[in-house]
Scaffold this motif. Structure first.
Motif, PDB file in Angstrom:
ATOM      1  N   MET A 139     -11.810  -8.349   2.611  1.00  0.00           N
ATOM      2  CA  MET A 139     -10.783  -8.486   1.689  1.00  0.00           C
ATOM      3  C   MET A 139     -10.039  -7.410   1.009  1.00  0.00           C
ATOM      4  O   MET A 139      -8.810  -7.339   0.568  1.00  0.00           O
ATOM      5  N   ILE A 140     -10.658  -6.214   0.882  1.00  0.00           N
ATOM      6  CA  ILE A 140     -10.073  -5.140   0.298  1.00  0.00           C
ATOM      7  C   ILE A 140      -9.039  -4.459   1.070  1.00  0.00           C
ATOM      8  O   ILE A 140      -7.838  -4.221   0.487  1.00  0.00           O
ATOM      9  N   PRO A 141      -9.263  -4.585   2.509  1.00  0.00           N
ATOM     10  CA  PRO A 141      -8.028  -4.095   3.158  1.00  0.00           C
ATOM     11  C   PRO A 141      -6.900  -4.935   3.253  1.00  0.00           C
ATOM     12  O   PRO A 141      -5.807  -4.628   3.698  1.00  0.00           O
ATOM     13  N   ALA A 142      -7.075  -6.012   2.735  1.00  0.00           N
ATOM     14  CA  ALA A 142      -5.775  -7.218   3.064  1.00  0.00           C
ATOM     15  C   ALA A 142      -4.871  -6.824   2.217  1.00  0.00           C
ATOM     16  O   ALA A 142      -4.828  -6.183   0.993  1.00  0.00           O
ATOM     17  N   SER A 143      -3.461  -7.219   2.846  1.00  0.00           N
ATOM     18  CA  SER A 143      -2.144  -6.835   1.983  1.00  0.00           C
ATOM     19  C   SER A 143      -1.988  -7.955   0.982  1.00  0.00           C
ATOM     20  O   SER A 143      -2.375  -9.055   1.084  1.00  0.00           O
ATOM     21  N   LEU A 144      -1.632  -7.366  -0.381  1.00  0.00           N
ATOM     22  CA  LEU A 144      -1.230  -8.565  -1.073  1.00  0.00           C
ATOM     23  C   LEU A 144       0.097  -8.121  -1.966  1.00  0.00           C
ATOM     24  O   LEU A 144       0.185  -7.032  -2.478  1.00  0.00           O
ATOM     25  N   PRO A 145       0.907  -8.803  -1.695  1.00  0.00           N
ATOM     26  CA  PRO A 145       2.372  -8.513  -2.254  1.00  0.00           C
ATOM     27  C   PRO A 145       2.489  -7.933  -3.746  1.00  0.00           C
ATOM     28  O   PRO A 145       3.285  -7.101  -4.278  1.00  0.00           O
ATOM     29  N   GLY A 146       1.632  -8.586  -4.413  1.00  0.00           N
ATOM     30  CA  GLY A 146       1.596  -8.452  -5.851  1.00  0.00           C
ATOM     31  C   GLY A 146       1.167  -7.206  -6.307  1.00  0.00           C
ATOM     32  O   GLY A 146       1.400  -6.511  -7.441  1.00  0.00           O
ATOM     33  N   CYS A 147       0.534  -6.436  -5.476  1.00  0.00           N
ATOM     34  CA  CYS A 147      -0.075  -5.180  -5.407  1.00  0.00           C
ATOM     35  C   CYS A 147       0.642  -4.107  -5.116  1.00  0.00           C
ATOM     36  O   CYS A 147       0.393  -2.985  -5.599  1.00  0.00           O
ATOM     37  N   GLU A 148       1.934  -4.119  -4.475  1.00  0.00           N
ATOM     38  CA  GLU A 148       2.786  -3.193  -4.025  1.00  0.00           C
ATOM     39  C   GLU A 148       3.724  -2.891  -5.254  1.00  0.00           C
ATOM     40  O   GLU A 148       3.556  -3.504  -6.240  1.00  0.00           O
ATOM     41  N   ALA A 149       4.353  -1.548  -5.091  1.00  0.00           N
ATOM     42  CA  ALA A 149       5.003  -1.320  -6.171  1.00  0.00           C
ATOM     43  C   ALA A 149       6.103  -2.093  -6.585  1.00  0.00           C
ATOM     44  O   ALA A 149       6.850  -2.872  -5.778  1.00  0.00           O
ATOM     45  N   GLY A 150       6.273  -2.458  -7.844  1.00  0.00           N
ATOM     46  CA  GLY A 150       7.108  -3.487  -8.283  1.00  0.00           C
ATOM     47  C   GLY A 150       6.389  -4.859  -8.322  1.00  0.00           C
ATOM     48  O   GLY A 150       7.407  -5.587  -8.861  1.00  0.00           O
ATOM     49  N   GLY A 151       5.337  -4.937  -7.919  1.00  0.00           N
ATOM     50  CA  GLY A 151       4.793  -6.119  -7.833  1.00  0.00           C
ATOM     51  C   GLY A 151       4.099  -6.591  -9.298  1.00  0.00           C
ATOM     52  O   GLY A 151       4.434  -5.963 -10.097  1.00  0.00           O
ATOM     53  N   SER A 152       4.036  -8.105  -9.537  1.00  0.00           N
ATOM     54  CA  SER A 152       3.668  -8.576 -10.817  1.00  0.00           C
ATOM     55  C   SER A 152       2.130  -8.356 -11.238  1.00  0.00           C
ATOM     56  O   SER A 152       1.887  -8.504 -12.467  1.00  0.00           O
ATOM     57  N   LEU A 153       1.273  -7.820 -10.254  1.00  0.00           N
ATOM     58  CA  LEU A 153       0.027  -7.488 -10.663  1.00  0.00           C
ATOM     59  C   LEU A 153      -0.507  -6.123 -10.998  1.00  0.00           C
ATOM     60  O   LEU A 153       0.357  -5.364 -10.806  1.00  0.00           O
ATOM     61  N   PRO A 154      -0.976  -5.816 -11.979  1.00  0.00           N
ATOM     62  CA  PRO A 154      -1.483  -4.625 -12.665  1.00  0.00           C
ATOM     63  C   PRO A 154      -2.025  -3.637 -11.884  1.00  0.00           C
ATOM     64  O   PRO A 154      -2.965  -3.837 -11.026  1.00  0.00           O
ATOM     65  N   ASP A 155      -1.609  -2.126 -12.118  1.00  0.00           N
ATOM     66  CA  ASP A 155      -2.500  -1.130 -11.854  1.00  0.00           C
ATOM     67  C   ASP A 155      -2.655  -1.259 -10.535  1.00  0.00           C
ATOM     68  O   ASP A 155      -3.567  -0.525  -9.809  1.00  0.00           O
ATOM     69  N   GLY A 156      -1.579  -1.593  -9.561  1.00  0.00           N
ATOM     70  CA  GLY A 156      -1.525  -1.605  -7.987  1.00  0.00           C
ATOM     71  C   GLY A 156      -2.924  -2.201  -7.499  1.00  0.00           C
ATOM     72  O   GLY A 156      -3.404  -1.912  -6.496  1.00  0.00           O
ATOM     73  N   CYS A 157      -3.403  -3.194  -8.505  1.00  0.00           N
ATOM     74  CA  CYS A 157      -4.771  -3.837  -8.097  1.00  0.00           C
ATOM     75  C   CYS A 157      -5.947  -2.958  -7.705  1.00  0.00           C
ATOM     76  O   CYS A 157      -6.913  -3.310  -6.995  1.00  0.00           O
ATOM     77  N   LYS A 158      -5.930  -1.700  -8.296  1.00  0.00           N
ATOM     78  CA  LYS A 158      -6.906  -0.652  -7.800  1.00  0.00           C
ATOM     79  C   LYS A 158      -7.466  -0.712  -6.536  1.00  0.00           C
ATOM     80  O   LYS A 158      -8.526  -0.417  -6.154  1.00  0.00           O
ATOM     81  N   GLN A 159      -6.408  -0.913  -5.628  1.00  0.00           N
ATOM     82  CA  GLN A 159      -6.626  -0.726  -4.342  1.00  0.00           C
ATOM     83  C   GLN A 159      -7.766  -1.713  -3.704  1.00  0.00           C
ATOM     84  O   GLN A 159      -8.594  -1.538  -2.740  1.00  0.00           O
ATOM     85  N   GLN A 160      -7.535  -3.017  -4.319  1.00  0.00           N
ATOM     86  CA  GLN A 160      -8.767  -3.899  -3.949  1.00  0.00           C
ATOM     87  C   GLN A 160      -8.128  -5.228  -3.122  1.00  0.00           C
ATOM     88  O   GLN A 160      -9.128  -5.918  -2.725  1.00  0.00           O
ATOM     89  N   GLY A 161      -6.965  -4.956  -2.884  1.00  0.00           N
ATOM     90  CA  GLY A 161      -6.034  -6.143  -2.059  1.00  0.00           C
ATOM     91  C   GLY A 161      -6.583  -7.559  -2.356  1.00  0.00           C
ATOM     92  O   GLY A 161      -6.620  -7.862  -3.707  1.00  0.00           O
ATOM     93  N   ALA A 162      -7.255  -8.344  -1.453  1.00  0.00           N
ATOM     94  CA  ALA A 162      -7.277  -9.912  -1.717  1.00  0.00           C
ATOM     95  C   ALA A 162      -8.424  -9.776  -2.389  1.00  0.00           C
ATOM     96  O   ALA A 162      -8.833 -10.917  -3.403  1.00  0.00           O
ATOM     97  N   TYR A 163      -9.600  -9.049  -2.504  1.00  0.00           N
ATOM     98  CA  TYR A 163     -10.769  -9.193  -3.467  1.00  0.00           C
ATOM     99  C   TYR A 163     -10.132  -8.994  -5.056  1.00  0.00           C
ATOM    100  O   TYR A 163     -10.849  -9.855  -5.895  1.00  0.00           O
TER     101      TYR A 163
END
Length: 351
Positions: A139-163
């Protein structure tokens, strides 16, 4: 002093709110057993993932999102039913004492799922019980749109992807879970309420008493069914979460063994939830039975058997009736859901 405007509203005797401690006790015992006698540091040695693991993870993620949406709808619905009944039918005193009880349930349940204080024997997150390294690897390598620059999730999701997405959503679902569980437990206990102007009496107004008891019966059934719906949809969510990474395991034997572990843990959770329902349904039903038996005696003495026609209460001799069957199904529905998930994949939720 009870105001005139409150005399027709319902009032719960604060002593009955102690029933709410019973599901809290069940939860504490269940989690203690799991954390003390289970293995909360499972590590899958020699783990390898399939070449198609990215697509497998994405498919499992969509099943999880569907389960979150489904469970969220159930929690909001049962909570809304409770809130409407509480504020439309109960006195201010009853409302305040009930809210205090619900707050206690929320604090205890969140202790196991979100706060996780240091006094707890171990972590109770299912990924720790099922192999954190498997969840991380997939799950950590998985792509998550909300984690990308300008996404709605905070702190870039700490580079943890779907986890990160799983933990982020589950932390918020846990709040809904605690609130809705408190609502159905309190709703069941409030079935013991009586109009503020009508206390328990040795010589009750039989027609009024019949209406009160019939309303109490309906409330216990309503919140029993709400409990079954809530905890069954909760089991669907839990199965989708626990089985998320399992299909991506390359080794056939390890994948099969991991699926068995998910099945066993889901059955344990299902049993816990069913006992949780019993812990507040049975005390309320038995107290109502005592009241109903006294009512039947009064009706027989007064020679008005027609008043008792729709007031039956909890009776083990009625176990073969349709109403009893529906009650039993509602109580064991979490176990049934866990068992179905063990064998049939729960229409895709179980992997």
């Amino acid at each position: 002093m009870v105001r005139a405007t409150d005399k027709t509203r319902l009032q719960i005797d604060p002593r009955y709110l102690l029933i709410m401690l019973m599901p809290v006790g069940v939860l504490i015992v269940a989690e203690y057993l799991l954390g003390t006698f289970g293995d909360t540091s499972v590590h899958l040695e020699g783990l390898e993932l399939k070449d198609q693991s990215q697509l497998i993870e994405l498919s499992a993620r969509y099943r999880f999102l569907a389960a979150v949406f489904f469970f969220g709808g159930a929690t909001v619905s049962v909570t809304a039913i409770f809130v409407f009944e509480l504020y439309s039918r109960h006195t201010r005193r009853s409302i305040l004492t009930t809210l205090v009880g619900i707050l206690g349930i929320i604090v205890v349940s969140l202790s196991f799922s979100t706060f996780e204080p240091e006094w707890m024997p171990a972590s109770f997150e299912s990924q720790a019980l099922l192999g954190d390294n498997l969840f991380h690897a997939l799950m950590i390598p998985a792509s998550l749109p909300g984690c990308e620059a300008g996404g709605s999730l905070p702190d870039g999701c700490k580079q943890q992807g779907a986890y990160f997405a799983m933990e982020y959503l589950l932390d918020r679902v846990n709040i809904l879970t605690s609130l809705s569980a408190g609502a159905v437990i309190a709703g069941m206990v409030l079935a013991l309420s009586r109009p503020a102007g009508v206390g328990l009496s040795v010589h009750p107004d039989l027609e009024t008493e019949a209406r009160i008891l019939k309303s109490a019966q309906e409330a216990t059934q309503r919140y029993l069914y709400c409990s079954g719906i809530l905890l069954t949809t909760g089991m669907v969510l839990m199965l989708s979460w626990m089985s998320w990474p399992g299909d991506a395991i390359l080794n056939d034997d390890m994948r099969k063994a991991h699926a068995e572990l998910v099945s066993a843990l889901s059955i344990y959770r299902g049993v816990t939830y069913s006992i949780l329902i019993l812990s507040y349904y049975l005390p309320v039903s038995l107290i109502l039975k005592v009241r109903i038996d006294a009512f039947h005696d009064a009706v027989a003495t007064a020679g008005k058997p027609e008043l008792a026609k729709d007031v039956a209460g909890f009776d083990i001799q009625r176990i073969a009736t349709l109403d009893a069957l529906k009650a039993i199904i509602a109580i064991v529905s979490p176990i049934l859901t866990g068992a179905i998930g063990s064998f049939g994949g729960l229409a895709g939720f179980g992997g």
